[in-house]
Design a protein around this motif. Sequence first.
Motif, short mmCIF file in Angstrom:
data_model
loop_
_atom_site.label_atom_id
_atom_site.label_comp_id
_atom_site.label_asym_id
_atom_site.label_seq_id
_atom_site.Cartn_x
_atom_site.Cartn_y
_atom_site.Cartn_z
N ILE A 185 0.83 -1.20 0.00
CA ILE A 185 0.00 0.00 0.00
C ILE A 185 0.87 1.25 0.00
O ILE A 185 1.98 1.26 0.53
N ASP A 186 0.33 2.30 -0.61
CA ASP A 186 1.02 3.59 -0.64
C ASP A 186 -0.01 4.67 -0.96
O ASP A 186 -0.89 4.44 -1.78
N PRO A 187 0.11 5.85 -0.34
CA PRO A 187 -0.85 6.92 -0.62
C PRO A 187 -0.43 7.82 -1.78
O PRO A 187 -1.16 8.77 -2.09
N SER A 188 0.74 7.56 -2.40
CA SER A 188 1.23 8.41 -3.49
C SER A 188 0.79 7.84 -4.83
O SER A 188 1.32 6.82 -5.28
N PRO A 189 -0.17 8.45 -5.51
CA PRO A 189 -0.68 7.88 -6.76
C PRO A 189 0.36 7.77 -7.86
O PRO A 189 0.35 6.82 -8.64
N GLY A 190 1.29 8.72 -7.91
CA GLY A 190 2.31 8.68 -8.95
C GLY A 190 3.23 7.49 -8.84
O GLY A 190 3.46 6.77 -9.82
N VAL A 191 3.75 7.25 -7.64
CA VAL A 191 4.67 6.13 -7.48
C VAL A 191 3.93 4.79 -7.54
O VAL A 191 4.48 3.79 -8.00
N LEU A 192 2.67 4.77 -7.10
CA LEU A 192 1.91 3.53 -7.17
C LEU A 192 1.62 3.15 -8.62
O LEU A 192 1.62 1.96 -8.97
N ALA A 193 1.41 4.14 -9.47
CA ALA A 193 1.23 3.86 -10.90
C ALA A 193 2.48 3.25 -11.49
O ALA A 193 2.42 2.32 -12.31
N ILE A 194 3.64 3.74 -11.07
CA ILE A 194 4.91 3.17 -11.52
C ILE A 194 5.05 1.74 -11.02
O ILE A 194 5.50 0.85 -11.75
N ALA A 195 4.68 1.50 -9.78
CA ALA A 195 4.78 0.16 -9.20
C ALA A 195 3.92 -0.83 -9.99
O ALA A 195 4.38 -1.94 -10.33
N ARG A 196 2.70 -0.46 -10.29
CA ARG A 196 1.81 -1.35 -11.03
C ARG A 196 2.30 -1.59 -12.44
O ARG A 196 2.26 -2.72 -12.95
N SER A 197 2.79 -0.55 -13.06
CA SER A 197 3.29 -0.67 -14.43
C SER A 197 4.50 -1.60 -14.49
O SER A 197 4.62 -2.45 -15.38
N HIS A 198 5.40 -1.46 -13.52
CA HIS A 198 6.61 -2.29 -13.51
C HIS A 198 6.26 -3.74 -13.22
O HIS A 198 6.84 -4.66 -13.81
N ALA A 199 5.29 -3.98 -12.34
CA ALA A 199 4.92 -5.36 -11.98
C ALA A 199 4.31 -6.08 -13.18
O ALA A 199 4.44 -7.32 -13.29
N LYS A 200 3.67 -5.36 -14.07
CA LYS A 200 3.05 -5.99 -15.24
C LYS A 200 4.08 -6.60 -16.18
O LYS A 200 3.75 -7.45 -17.02
N LYS A 201 5.33 -6.18 -16.07
CA LYS A 201 6.38 -6.73 -16.91
C LYS A 201 6.70 -8.18 -16.56
O LYS A 201 7.34 -8.88 -17.34
N ASP A 202 6.29 -8.60 -15.39
CA ASP A 202 6.53 -9.97 -14.92
C ASP A 202 5.20 -10.60 -14.56
O ASP A 202 4.71 -10.44 -13.44
N PRO A 203 4.56 -11.32 -15.48
CA PRO A 203 3.24 -11.91 -15.21
C PRO A 203 3.21 -12.86 -14.03
O PRO A 203 2.15 -13.09 -13.44
N SER A 204 4.36 -13.42 -13.66
CA SER A 204 4.38 -14.35 -12.54
C SER A 204 4.05 -13.68 -11.21
O SER A 204 3.76 -14.35 -10.22
N LEU A 205 4.12 -12.34 -11.17
CA LEU A 205 3.87 -11.62 -9.93
C LEU A 205 2.37 -11.48 -9.62
O LEU A 205 1.98 -11.35 -8.46
N SER A 206 1.54 -11.49 -10.64
CA SER A 206 0.13 -11.14 -10.45
C SER A 206 -0.61 -12.04 -9.46
O SER A 206 -1.48 -11.54 -8.72
N PRO A 207 -0.33 -13.35 -9.37
CA PRO A 207 -1.07 -14.15 -8.38
C PRO A 207 -0.72 -13.80 -6.93
O PRO A 207 -1.50 -14.10 -6.02
N LYS A 208 0.44 -13.21 -6.72
CA LYS A 208 0.92 -12.98 -5.36
C LYS A 208 0.86 -11.51 -4.93
O LYS A 208 0.69 -11.22 -3.74
N LEU A 209 1.04 -10.59 -5.86
CA LEU A 209 1.27 -9.19 -5.52
C LEU A 209 0.05 -8.33 -5.81
O LEU A 209 -0.46 -8.32 -6.94
N THR A 210 -0.40 -7.59 -4.79
CA THR A 210 -1.53 -6.67 -4.93
C THR A 210 -1.12 -5.30 -4.45
O THR A 210 -0.58 -5.16 -3.33
N TYR A 211 -1.38 -4.28 -5.27
CA TYR A 211 -1.13 -2.89 -4.88
C TYR A 211 -2.45 -2.20 -4.57
O TYR A 211 -3.43 -2.35 -5.31
N LEU A 212 -2.46 -1.42 -3.49
CA LEU A 212 -3.64 -0.64 -3.13
C LEU A 212 -3.22 0.79 -2.82
O LEU A 212 -2.21 1.01 -2.13
#
Length: 343
Positions: free
Chosen positions: A169-196
Amino acid sequence: MLPPSPLRQLAPTIARRVRNPRTIARLASTPQCFAPVTESPSVRTQRWHSNHNDSRPPSSSSVNPDEISHFNALAATWWDPHGSSRALHLMNPLRHDFIQTCRSSSPTSSFTVLTEDSGDELPSSSPDAPTYSTTANVQKLRYLDIGCGGGIFAESAARLPTTESVLAIDPSPGVLAIARSHAKKDPSLSPKLTYLSSTIESLPTLKPEAVEKKFDVVSCFEVIEHVDHPALFLDHVAKFVKPGGWLVMSTIARTWTSWFTTNFMAEDVLGIVPKGTHDWNKYINEYELRGYFEETEEKRRFWGQPRAMGVVYVPGLGWKEVPGSEKVGNYFLGVQRLASEDA
């Protein structure tokens, strides 16, 4: 190490090198800024940082809007290992080492032994994850990463074979958008990793199903020195640590040495940390942070004995553990939850 008086004499020279000479003048003229750290019991529970006795009532969030604005501005470079977040990339392996040390120190809780020599190594696509593999007594862990930023630790934790899930979790929308975008580069992360997008105070109301169970590891890395009311912040954090689980943090002691290294040298002279990242007044000494977990009988029943690890940045080598350095600069602190009842 210079004593206080010579450092005050250097203030005019230092002031010429920084953008805000008034800050230097204030520091040089304030005796407590450069006074030796003492562990007086009266100070231990009454002082966190210069804003601790702020008469303004705390808001419903521990987040400071100025901090959010600052980190949003740095979002684009979060995953550049040579950019503004380089220090965080270099520190990440020590975060995993510290968590492993904390968990293995408890004889009453199951933990996973990691070794460097056995078969299944972590994916090579994870430059920040420790190159360990599991060997015995495997327990799948649930992580809550508070103030996850661009996801440097969250991604590496999600890649561990011993991880069940990571809620970051993070309250900064800009950095959280970067986090989600970077995680999408590795599909293996999606079952385990959730950003809020959330603060710790609002987390239960945003997605109750995500926090219906408590967490084995709750991490607050380089976070608590950026919140306005650290004790209230930790009161909220405590609710998410399961009995037997660990709360792990990293932050900076409030000493003249840390001001010189983090504010003056790192920000003003070398520029390896973006200007305005650190507010020296919000740094928290190790004994102050430790004192939070020991200040009442109720807390002593709820929490185990805190353990600390001091670390120092060595140019060319990265972050290294240096025993005793938690008294003057960067340090990790971990504490295990003991009680089963809520705080």
